[in-house]
Design a protein around this motif. Structure first.
Motif, PDB file in Angstrom:
ATOM      1  N   GLN A 192      10.029  -2.525  -5.531  1.00  0.00           N
ATOM      2  CA  GLN A 192       8.851  -3.065  -4.852  1.00  0.00           C
ATOM      3  C   GLN A 192       8.227  -1.984  -3.968  1.00  0.00           C
ATOM      4  OE1 GLN A 192       7.646  -6.152  -5.218  1.00  0.00           O
ATOM      5  NE2 GLN A 192       9.320  -7.039  -6.394  1.00  0.00           N
ATOM      6  N   PRO A 193       6.913  -1.788  -4.037  1.00  0.00           N
ATOM      7  CA  PRO A 193       6.263  -0.783  -3.178  1.00  0.00           C
ATOM      8  C   PRO A 193       5.791  -1.345  -1.837  1.00  0.00           C
ATOM      9  CG  PRO A 193       4.724  -1.545  -4.839  1.00  0.00           C
ATOM     10  CD  PRO A 193       5.975  -2.361  -5.014  1.00  0.00           C
ATOM     11  N   ILE A 229      -9.601  -9.636   4.911  1.00  0.00           N
ATOM     12  CA  ILE A 229      -8.780  -9.924   3.734  1.00  0.00           C
ATOM     13  C   ILE A 229      -8.418  -8.608   3.047  1.00  0.00           C
ATOM     14  CG2 ILE A 229      -8.702 -11.031   1.467  1.00  0.00           C
ATOM     15  CD1 ILE A 229     -10.521 -13.204   2.618  1.00  0.00           C
ATOM     16  N   PHE A 230      -7.108  -8.363   2.941  1.00  0.00           N
ATOM     17  CA  PHE A 230      -6.602  -7.155   2.294  1.00  0.00           C
ATOM     18  C   PHE A 230      -5.826  -7.566   1.041  1.00  0.00           C
ATOM     19  CE2 PHE A 230      -6.369  -6.552   6.955  1.00  0.00           C
ATOM     20  CZ  PHE A 230      -7.411  -5.641   7.090  1.00  0.00           C
ATOM     21  N   ILE A 231      -6.206  -7.009  -0.091  1.00  0.00           N
ATOM     22  CA  ILE A 231      -5.545  -7.329  -1.355  1.00  0.00           C
ATOM     23  C   ILE A 231      -4.616  -6.183  -1.723  1.00  0.00           C
ATOM     24  CG2 ILE A 231      -5.881  -7.791  -3.813  1.00  0.00           C
ATOM     25  CD1 ILE A 231      -8.681  -8.918  -3.031  1.00  0.00           C
ATOM     26  N   CYS A 232      -3.326  -6.476  -1.828  1.00  0.00           N
ATOM     27  CA  CYS A 232      -2.328  -5.471  -2.204  1.00  0.00           C
ATOM     28  C   CYS A 232      -1.777  -5.818  -3.583  1.00  0.00           C
ATOM     29  CB  CYS A 232      -1.185  -5.443  -1.201  1.00  0.00           C
ATOM     30  SG  CYS A 232      -1.671  -4.989   0.466  1.00  0.00           S
ATOM     31  N   SER A 233      -1.885  -4.889  -4.504  1.00  0.00           N
ATOM     32  CA  SER A 233      -1.396  -5.131  -5.861  1.00  0.00           C
ATOM     33  C   SER A 233      -0.794  -3.836  -6.403  1.00  0.00           C
ATOM     34  CB  SER A 233      -2.545  -5.593  -6.765  1.00  0.00           C
ATOM     35  OG  SER A 233      -2.111  -5.765  -8.076  1.00  0.00           O
ATOM     36  N   THR A 234       0.400  -3.936  -6.969  1.00  0.00           N
ATOM     37  CA  THR A 234       1.081  -2.735  -7.464  1.00  0.00           C
ATOM     38  C   THR A 234       0.252  -2.030  -8.538  1.00  0.00           C
ATOM     39  OG1 THR A 234       3.160  -3.883  -7.047  1.00  0.00           O
ATOM     40  CG2 THR A 234       3.277  -1.861  -8.348  1.00  0.00           C
ATOM     41  N   PHE A 235      -0.318  -2.821  -9.449  1.00  0.00           N
ATOM     42  CA  PHE A 235      -1.065  -2.241 -10.566  1.00  0.00           C
ATOM     43  C   PHE A 235      -2.515  -2.720 -10.553  1.00  0.00           C
ATOM     44  CE2 PHE A 235       3.357  -2.904 -12.053  1.00  0.00           C
ATOM     45  CZ  PHE A 235       3.735  -1.566 -12.079  1.00  0.00           C
TER      46      PHE A 235
END
Length: 392
Positions: A193-194, A302-308
């Protein structure tokens, strides 16, 4: 963990070799840069012993290529000796920017092409390496991880193919469903997990965040991503909420049941900063609908965090959402191909994972535990302390 604190005095499993497949060269070069520097600086009384032969080199990347015939068929070629080596193969299966000639036509490489090239390189090794490790950040066919009707189980078959070819360890990031490792229970499988990299880059970009449950929340856009949202909420000391997707199961559009609505479960988000955490942004429709729904509930930032960040439908939807004030920042990693247009966007934050991948390779090459790398809670707490003291 700081490099000087890593206990890597054990004998390496073999001389380190890295093979970067087409489309993963940039990440591979960055990883190689860290490894070369660390091993040149690292003092070891065993440096000149036979067990540490080839420990310090100018580069650990081995030359290889996958040439193709006019019909599009290919073959894997390794241009250096790999005998007795501890090999790490880096592959980005979703890099669609690469092309090859197919009977005179330009053909873009699909995930199937990348996976086949990986098998070609493993085949070229010919069993002469001491150990083969595959680092595949985006797990091939990971979204086809379970059977809901009479259909193929592609991810399980791919993992079994790799271990039958002699792969010892498979390292991936944020697997869509980590339970696919049940397909290869007697072999190494790690999903990383990052979380630390997301938090670090967000705090460096945003200097006015109040990280407590009164001012911030973590949101999972669907029930499948609850695990990663719970982890980040716990290490940051925040509340969490989730959306669940209400689907129309009477019809199928583009291979799936269309989403009718996103229903929210959680406490009030009014005036709170919100971190929306997910494993991948495919088209982006789902996560943008979630962001719009949170804005209607009067969320602040609003912050969107997504690995890819796949962005299969382009970036226009995110541009509009940013202009409308529905999103403030989107964070994804450099583990997969990023378009130049994405890197130029004002709303985008790139989370560089090359140092982390280098840590994993360096530690595994020494046959040392990577448990501290898989659980970054201690590092996150130190990061938060620095942020609250304005030292970041």
């Amino acid at each position: 963990m700081a490099e000087e604190k890593r206990n890597l005095e054990t004998i390496p499993a073999g001389s380190l070799g890295i093979i970067t497949l087409a489309g993963c060269q940039t990440l591979g070069e960055q990883v190689d840069h860290y490894l070369v520097n660390w091993r040149q600086e690292r003092e070891s009384e065993h440096k000149n012993s036979l067990a540490f032969s080839g420990y310090q080199r100018d580069s650990y990347i081995l030359k290889s290529k996958v040439p193709r015939f006019g019909t599009g068929e290919g073959k894997g070629v390794i241009l250096e000796s790999v005998r007795g080596m501890d090999l790490y193969l880096l592959v980005d299966v979703v890099n669609y920017s690469l092309t090859y000639s197919l009977c005179g036509h330009e053909n873009h490489m699909s995930p199937d092409d990348h996976f086949q090239d990986l098998k070609r390189i493993i085949s070229a090794v010919g069993g002469k390496a001491r150990r083969i490790n595959v680092i595949m950040p985006f797990l091939y066919e990971s979204r086809q991880h379970k059977r809901s009707s009479r259909e193929s189980l592609d991810c399980a078959i791919a993992l079994q193919e790799l271990v039958k070819m002699g792969v010892d360890n498979i390292i991936t990031f944020d697997a869509h469903d980590p339970r696919v490792q049940n397909a290869i229970p007697l072999h190494g499988f790690e999903t990383v997990q990052p979380a630390y990299q997301f938090i670090k880059n967000l705090l460096r970009d945003q200097k006015d965040l109040q990280i407590d449950s009164d001012h911030m929340m973590v949101i999972s856009p669907d029930e499948g991503g609850m695990g990663r949202a719970i982890y980040i909420a716990n290490v940051l000391g925040l509340d969490m909420g989730m959306f669940y997707k209400r689907r129309d199961y009477t019809r199928v559009v583009n291979g799936r049941n269309p989403i009718v609505a996103h229903e929210f479960l959680g406490s009030d988000v009014d005036s709170k900063d919100v971190i929306v955490i997910d494993d991948m942004i495919s088209s982006g429709e789902s996560v943008l609908e979630v962001a719009a729904a949170l804005k209607k509930r009067k969320a602040r930032k609003i912050f969107i965090c997504s690995t890819f960040g796949l962005f299969t439908n382009g970036l226009e939807g995110f541009d509009k959402a940013y202009e409308d004030g529905n999103i403030d920042r989107v964070l994804t990693t450099n583990l997969i191909y990023q378009t130049p247009e994405l890197l130029e966007r004002e709303w985008y934050i790139n989370c560089n994972m090359s140092k982390y991948v280098a840590y994993l390779i360096d530690t595994l090459n020494h046959d040392t535990s990577i448990s501290d790398l898989l659980d970054p809670n201690e590092k996150i707490q130190k990061l938060l302390a620095k942020y609250r003291a304005n030292q970041l």
